[in-house]
Design a protein around this motif. Structure first.
Motif, PDB file in Angstrom:
ATOM      1  N   VAL A   1       0.848  -1.181   0.000  1.00  0.00           N
ATOM      2  CA  VAL A   1       0.000   0.000   0.000  1.00  0.00           C
ATOM      3  C   VAL A   1       0.887   1.235   0.000  1.00  0.00           C
ATOM      4  O   VAL A   1       1.878   1.305   0.710  1.00  0.00           O
ATOM      5  CB  VAL A   1      -0.937  -0.007   1.226  1.00  0.00           C
ATOM      6  N   ASP A   2       0.516   2.218  -0.779  1.00  0.00           N
ATOM      7  CA  ASP A   2       1.321   3.414  -0.961  1.00  0.00           C
ATOM      8  C   ASP A   2       0.932   4.507   0.037  1.00  0.00           C
ATOM      9  O   ASP A   2       0.371   5.532  -0.331  1.00  0.00           O
ATOM     10  CB  ASP A   2       1.161   3.915  -2.401  1.00  0.00           C
ATOM     11  N   TYR A   3       1.197   4.255   1.318  1.00  0.00           N
ATOM     12  CA  TYR A   3       0.960   5.242   2.368  1.00  0.00           C
ATOM     13  C   TYR A   3       2.312   5.536   3.016  1.00  0.00           C
ATOM     14  O   TYR A   3       2.732   4.819   3.921  1.00  0.00           O
ATOM     15  CB  TYR A   3       0.001   4.721   3.435  1.00  0.00           C
ATOM     16  N   PRO A   4       3.029   6.561   2.566  1.00  0.00           N
ATOM     17  CA  PRO A   4       4.400   6.793   3.041  1.00  0.00           C
ATOM     18  C   PRO A   4       4.545   6.878   4.559  1.00  0.00           C
ATOM     19  O   PRO A   4       5.516   6.387   5.107  1.00  0.00           O
ATOM     20  CB  PRO A   4       4.779   8.117   2.371  1.00  0.00           C
ATOM     21  N   THR A  88     -12.238   0.502   7.864  1.00  0.00           N
ATOM     22  CA  THR A  88     -13.187   0.347   6.770  1.00  0.00           C
ATOM     23  C   THR A  88     -13.492  -1.127   6.615  1.00  0.00           C
ATOM     24  O   THR A  88     -12.695  -1.982   6.993  1.00  0.00           O
ATOM     25  CB  THR A  88     -12.646   0.932   5.444  1.00  0.00           C
ATOM     26  N   ALA A  89     -14.649  -1.427   6.095  1.00  0.00           N
ATOM     27  CA  ALA A  89     -14.993  -2.819   5.815  1.00  0.00           C
ATOM     28  C   ALA A  89     -14.480  -3.178   4.426  1.00  0.00           C
ATOM     29  O   ALA A  89     -14.152  -2.302   3.631  1.00  0.00           O
ATOM     30  CB  ALA A  89     -16.500  -3.007   5.891  1.00  0.00           C
ATOM     31  N   HIS A  90     -14.433  -4.458   4.142  1.00  0.00           N
ATOM     32  CA  HIS A  90     -13.856  -4.925   2.887  1.00  0.00           C
ATOM     33  C   HIS A  90     -14.747  -5.928   2.175  1.00  0.00           C
ATOM     34  O   HIS A  90     -15.547  -6.603   2.799  1.00  0.00           O
ATOM     35  CB  HIS A  90     -12.508  -5.625   3.147  1.00  0.00           C
ATOM     36  N   PHE A 133     -16.446  -0.152  -5.359  1.00  0.00           N
ATOM     37  CA  PHE A 133     -15.540   0.108  -4.232  1.00  0.00           C
ATOM     38  C   PHE A 133     -14.591   1.268  -4.525  1.00  0.00           C
ATOM     39  O   PHE A 133     -13.463   1.303  -4.047  1.00  0.00           O
ATOM     40  CB  PHE A 133     -14.729  -1.137  -3.849  1.00  0.00           C
ATOM     41  N   GLY A 134     -15.016   2.228  -5.281  1.00  0.00           N
ATOM     42  CA  GLY A 134     -14.149   3.339  -5.647  1.00  0.00           C
ATOM     43  C   GLY A 134     -14.809   4.670  -5.373  1.00  0.00           C
ATOM     44  O   GLY A 134     -15.956   4.719  -4.938  1.00  0.00           O
ATOM     45  N   PRO A 135     -14.097   5.728  -5.601  1.00  0.00           N
ATOM     46  CA  PRO A 135     -12.753   5.754  -6.177  1.00  0.00           C
ATOM     47  C   PRO A 135     -11.692   5.388  -5.139  1.00  0.00           C
ATOM     48  O   PRO A 135     -11.907   5.524  -3.943  1.00  0.00           O
ATOM     49  CB  PRO A 135     -12.591   7.213  -6.616  1.00  0.00           C
ATOM     50  N   ALA A 136     -10.562   4.927  -5.626  1.00  0.00           N
ATOM     51  CA  ALA A 136      -9.436   4.588  -4.760  1.00  0.00           C
ATOM     52  C   ALA A 136      -8.188   5.244  -5.333  1.00  0.00           C
ATOM     53  O   ALA A 136      -8.043   5.377  -6.549  1.00  0.00           O
ATOM     54  CB  ALA A 136      -9.249   3.077  -4.707  1.00  0.00           C
ATOM     55  N   PRO A 141      -5.950  -0.132  -1.412  1.00  0.00           N
ATOM     56  CA  PRO A 141      -6.844  -1.277  -1.618  1.00  0.00           C
ATOM     57  C   PRO A 141      -8.017  -0.884  -2.512  1.00  0.00           C
ATOM     58  O   PRO A 141      -8.492   0.248  -2.470  1.00  0.00           O
ATOM     59  CB  PRO A 141      -7.331  -1.604  -0.204  1.00  0.00           C
ATOM     60  N   GLU A 142      -8.484  -1.828  -3.290  1.00  0.00           N
ATOM     61  CA  GLU A 142      -9.587  -1.563  -4.212  1.00  0.00           C
ATOM     62  C   GLU A 142     -10.840  -2.355  -3.849  1.00  0.00           C
ATOM     63  O   GLU A 142     -11.706  -2.589  -4.687  1.00  0.00           O
ATOM     64  CB  GLU A 142      -9.144  -1.891  -5.640  1.00  0.00           C
TER      65      GLU A 142
END
Length: 173
Positions: A1-4, A88-90, A133-136, A141-142
């Motif tokens: 995941v791209d969360y610096p 968040t739920a998935h 499930f968007g936008p992301a 995660p999508e």
């Protein structure tokens, strides 16, 4: 995941806190500053951070994606503010969810359970998403479910997490 920010080690977070918080205070800002911002399964990282910078931080931020809420019971963590800042739920659309199970999980792990363990809040992530499930954002995660699903050809749908939050709002208002 791209969360610096998720890649900052406790020592890096502590150095940042020791520079940032005094700067905020000198400029008249009493903004709460939280560290950690990670899952229950990384309580050791939160403890290390609080040992290094607990004197300047207002507490730790938590997610419930991994691990167990019992992580919040540690005395070092309990000695500082606790904030549930993301969940968040998935994978399932609201209409396909197991409402009873999902509401119970949200109450136990994000809302009532953490409050009983000292948390000052419980937040849900992704207010409104579409049926895809968007936008992301890129790298995210999508398969996240929003509190509300905004459908392109039908009325919106409320998720089990929406129902849990609605009940908590009535109980705490």
């Amino acid at each position: 995941v791209d969360y610096p920010c998720m890649g900052l080690k406790p020592a890096q977070q502590a150095r940042l806190a020791h520079k940032l918080v005094p700067l905020l205070r000198r400029n008249g800002l009493d903004t709460l500053v939280l560290g950690h911002d990670h899952n229950f399964d990384d309580s050791a990282g939160a403890i290390e951070l609080l040992q290094r910078a607990g004197g300047v931080l207002d507490g730790t931020a938590w997610h419930a994606y991994e691990g167990n809420i019992s992580a919040l019971n540690d005395s070092t963590i309990q000695g500082h503010g606790i904030f549930m800042t993301e969940q968040t739920a998935h994978t399932r659309r609201p209409r396909d969810a197991n409402f009873r199970q999902d509401v119970a999980w949200m109450m136990s792990n994000v809302l009532l359970g953490p409050v009983m363990a000292g948390s000052r809040c419980g937040l849900a992530w992704n207010l409104a998403l579409d049926e895809e499930f968007g936008p992301a954002t890129k790298g995210a995660p999508e398969n996240c479910r929003g509190l509300v699903e905004v459908c392109s050809a039908a009325p919106h749908e409320r998720s089990p997490e929406f129902i849990a939050l609605a009940h908590m709002c009535h109980a705490t208002a």
